[in-house]
Motif scaffolding. Structure first.
Motif, short mmCIF file in Angstrom:
data_model
loop_
_atom_site.label_atom_id
_atom_site.label_comp_id
_atom_site.label_asym_id
_atom_site.label_seq_id
_atom_site.Cartn_x
_atom_site.Cartn_y
_atom_site.Cartn_z
N UNK A 360 0.90 -1.15 0.11
CA UNK A 360 -0.07 -0.04 -0.01
C UNK A 360 0.95 1.38 -0.19
N UNK A 361 2.07 0.99 0.67
CA UNK A 361 2.97 2.47 0.88
C UNK A 361 3.92 2.54 -0.39
N UNK A 362 4.02 1.47 -1.12
CA UNK A 362 5.19 1.49 -2.14
C UNK A 362 4.33 1.43 -3.61
N UNK A 363 3.32 0.85 -3.77
CA UNK A 363 2.73 0.84 -5.13
C UNK A 363 1.85 1.99 -5.42
N UNK A 364 2.14 2.73 -6.43
CA UNK A 364 1.32 3.94 -7.07
C UNK A 364 -0.11 3.52 -7.24
N UNK A 365 -0.16 2.13 -7.55
CA UNK A 365 -1.75 1.82 -8.31
C UNK A 365 -2.49 1.61 -6.79
N UNK A 366 -2.14 1.53 -5.44
CA UNK A 366 -2.75 1.55 -4.43
C UNK A 366 -2.95 2.72 -3.66
N UNK A 367 -2.57 3.76 -4.11
CA UNK A 367 -2.56 4.97 -3.41
C UNK A 367 -4.01 5.25 -3.09
N UNK A 368 -4.98 4.94 -3.72
CA UNK A 368 -6.50 5.11 -3.28
C UNK A 368 -6.76 4.33 -2.12
N UNK A 369 -6.07 3.15 -1.90
CA UNK A 369 -6.39 2.34 -0.75
C UNK A 369 -5.74 3.19 0.57
N UNK A 370 -4.51 3.69 0.30
CA UNK A 370 -3.91 4.52 1.33
C UNK A 370 -4.78 5.66 1.78
N UNK A 371 -5.43 6.25 0.82
CA UNK A 371 -6.19 7.35 1.21
C UNK A 371 -7.49 7.25 1.76
N UNK A 372 -8.12 6.07 1.51
CA UNK A 372 -9.14 5.55 2.39
C UNK A 372 -8.89 5.26 3.58
N UNK A 373 -7.88 4.46 3.88
CA UNK A 373 -7.34 4.14 5.35
C UNK A 373 -6.79 5.43 6.31
#
Length: 402
Positions: A360-373
């Protein structure tokens, strides 16, 4: 890493609908303290380490990462004995018509208590760690135990269970069908089924097991406070049937209420019954069928525990299903740390939370997950490594062979 097989769903109602709601009925501060006092009566008891990964925190750009290392638990290399031993103790206390607070483990081992109880046989199904904990407790109480393991179980884990004195075998069935086999055997042989999953009509002992797990999170919060940390902002909890995750989450709800950490439930793709139940979004638990093939043997469960599901449904913030490679990467990260961080030997089911955090912290494609959390540079993250290398050969295959 390819994130195409990384799936998630959020529980946006967890905070709103449960605001002010009565916490979990069978997990609270008083019960957790009673459980820990029981565990303190074991000669082997001491709190397991809470490691601070400061250098990895900087690399992943979060405020802090703490790993609770359950590989040190009672010399058994996994946390499961906490639940199994407490459930066995509670069962014996009920038989003796005593409160568990009146019985320490030493007293339960006495000849007088054995004479009052007579011969008992404890029965369970396990991928390894839970069964070993049950057998360990039964052996010290000079009682019998019978253990059934699902197909594909590790020979090393079978050996460890037999070494404790149990009658144990690997079946040709998946985990959920092996549980059913154990239940039939207990009924047919007047045994005591001690299973870490619940279903309609079988909930009391699984609740005791969940209460037993509270010792580790009770320790972790105490250790964090000792470092000047009031509470983590995020907790990653791996789930099989969900009992461990629900136990920890239930404790956090009781301890912190609406100020509890953001809680993320993590499972392997091939056995993601909690994730599937959350996606269905009808309030009911849903099973995953098939062989449940995953390196995360402790999480290879297809049917959610009914008791655990209610807690995870009502209070978890996100549910994640991920490929095995996520756990394998984290095993290597923990076993080969950055220069200033401690080395942690974490097994397949223990490391997956860190693997998900790093993605979640390293993959650009998962930045939405980081933001939601709201997972950011100020986040303080708690991860529980529930096991060490309980299958040493399998651990080496993953860490050495990639």
């Amino acid at each position: 890493m390819n994130t195409a097989d990384f799936r998630y769903t959020t529980n946006d109602r967890a905070r709103e609908e449960n605001a002010g709601k009565t916490p979990v009925r069978f997990i609270d501060r008083e019960r957790a303290a009673k459980v820990r006092n029981f565990h303190r009566s074991f000669a082997e008891y001491e709190p397991t380490p809470l490691h601070s990964l400061n250098d990895l925190s900087r690399k992943l750009n979060v405020g802090g990462i703490w790993i609770k290392d359950e590989s040190h638990r009672f010399g058994l290399n996994a946390f499961k004995v906490l639940g199994g031993s407490y459930a066995v103790g509670k069962y014996l206390a009920e038989r003796l018509k005593l409160d568990i607070s009146e019985l320490d483990f030493g007293k339960l081992q006495s000849g007088e208590i054995k004479e009052r109880l007579g011969e008992l046989t404890f029965v369970t199904a396990t991928d390894g760690n839970h069964g070993r904990g049950i057998v360990w407790a039964a052996n010290r109480l000079r009682q019998k135990s019978v253990v059934f393991m699902p197909k594909g179980s590790s020979a090393a884990r079978l050996h460890n269970i037999r070494k404790e004195g149990a009658e144990a075998s690997i079946t040709e069935l998946n985990y959920d069908d092996t549980v059913k086999m154990a239940a039939r055997y207990a009924a047919d042989h007047h045994g005591v089924l001690v299973q870490d999953t619940a279903w309609e009509g079988y909930e009391e002992i699984p609740i005791w097991i969940m209460q037993g797990y509270c010792t580790l999170i009770h320790e972790a919060i105490e250790q964090l406070r000792g470092e000047g940390q009031s509470c983590p902002t995020h907790v990653f909890l791996q789930a099989g049937v969900g009992s461990f995750a629900a136990s920890v989450l239930g404790y956090l709800v009781a301890e912190f209420g609406e100020e509890r950490p953001v809680t993320i439930i993590v499972e392997p793709n091939e056995a993601a019954c909690i994730y599937k139940s959350a996606v269905k979004n009808d309030g009911n638990p849903h099973a995953v069928t098939g062989d449940l093939r995953t390196i995360m043997a402790g999480l290879a469960c297809g049917e959610p525990s009914t008791v655990a599901w209610e807690i995870l449904r009502d209070y978890a913030d996100m549910y994640i299903s991920c490929p095995d490679a996520v756990s394998a990467k984290a095993m290597r990260m923990l076993g080969n740390p950055l220069p200033g961080d401690p080395r942690v030997v974490s097994g397949e089911s223990g490391a997956v939370g860190l693997g998900v955090l790093s993605l979640i912290r390293e993959e650009q494609s998962l930045q939405e997950v980081a933001q939601r959390l709201k997972l950011n540079e100020e986040s303080r993250v708690l991860i529980i490594s529930t096991e060490g290398d309980t299958d040493p050969e399998g651990y080496r295959d993953i860490v050495w062979g990639g």
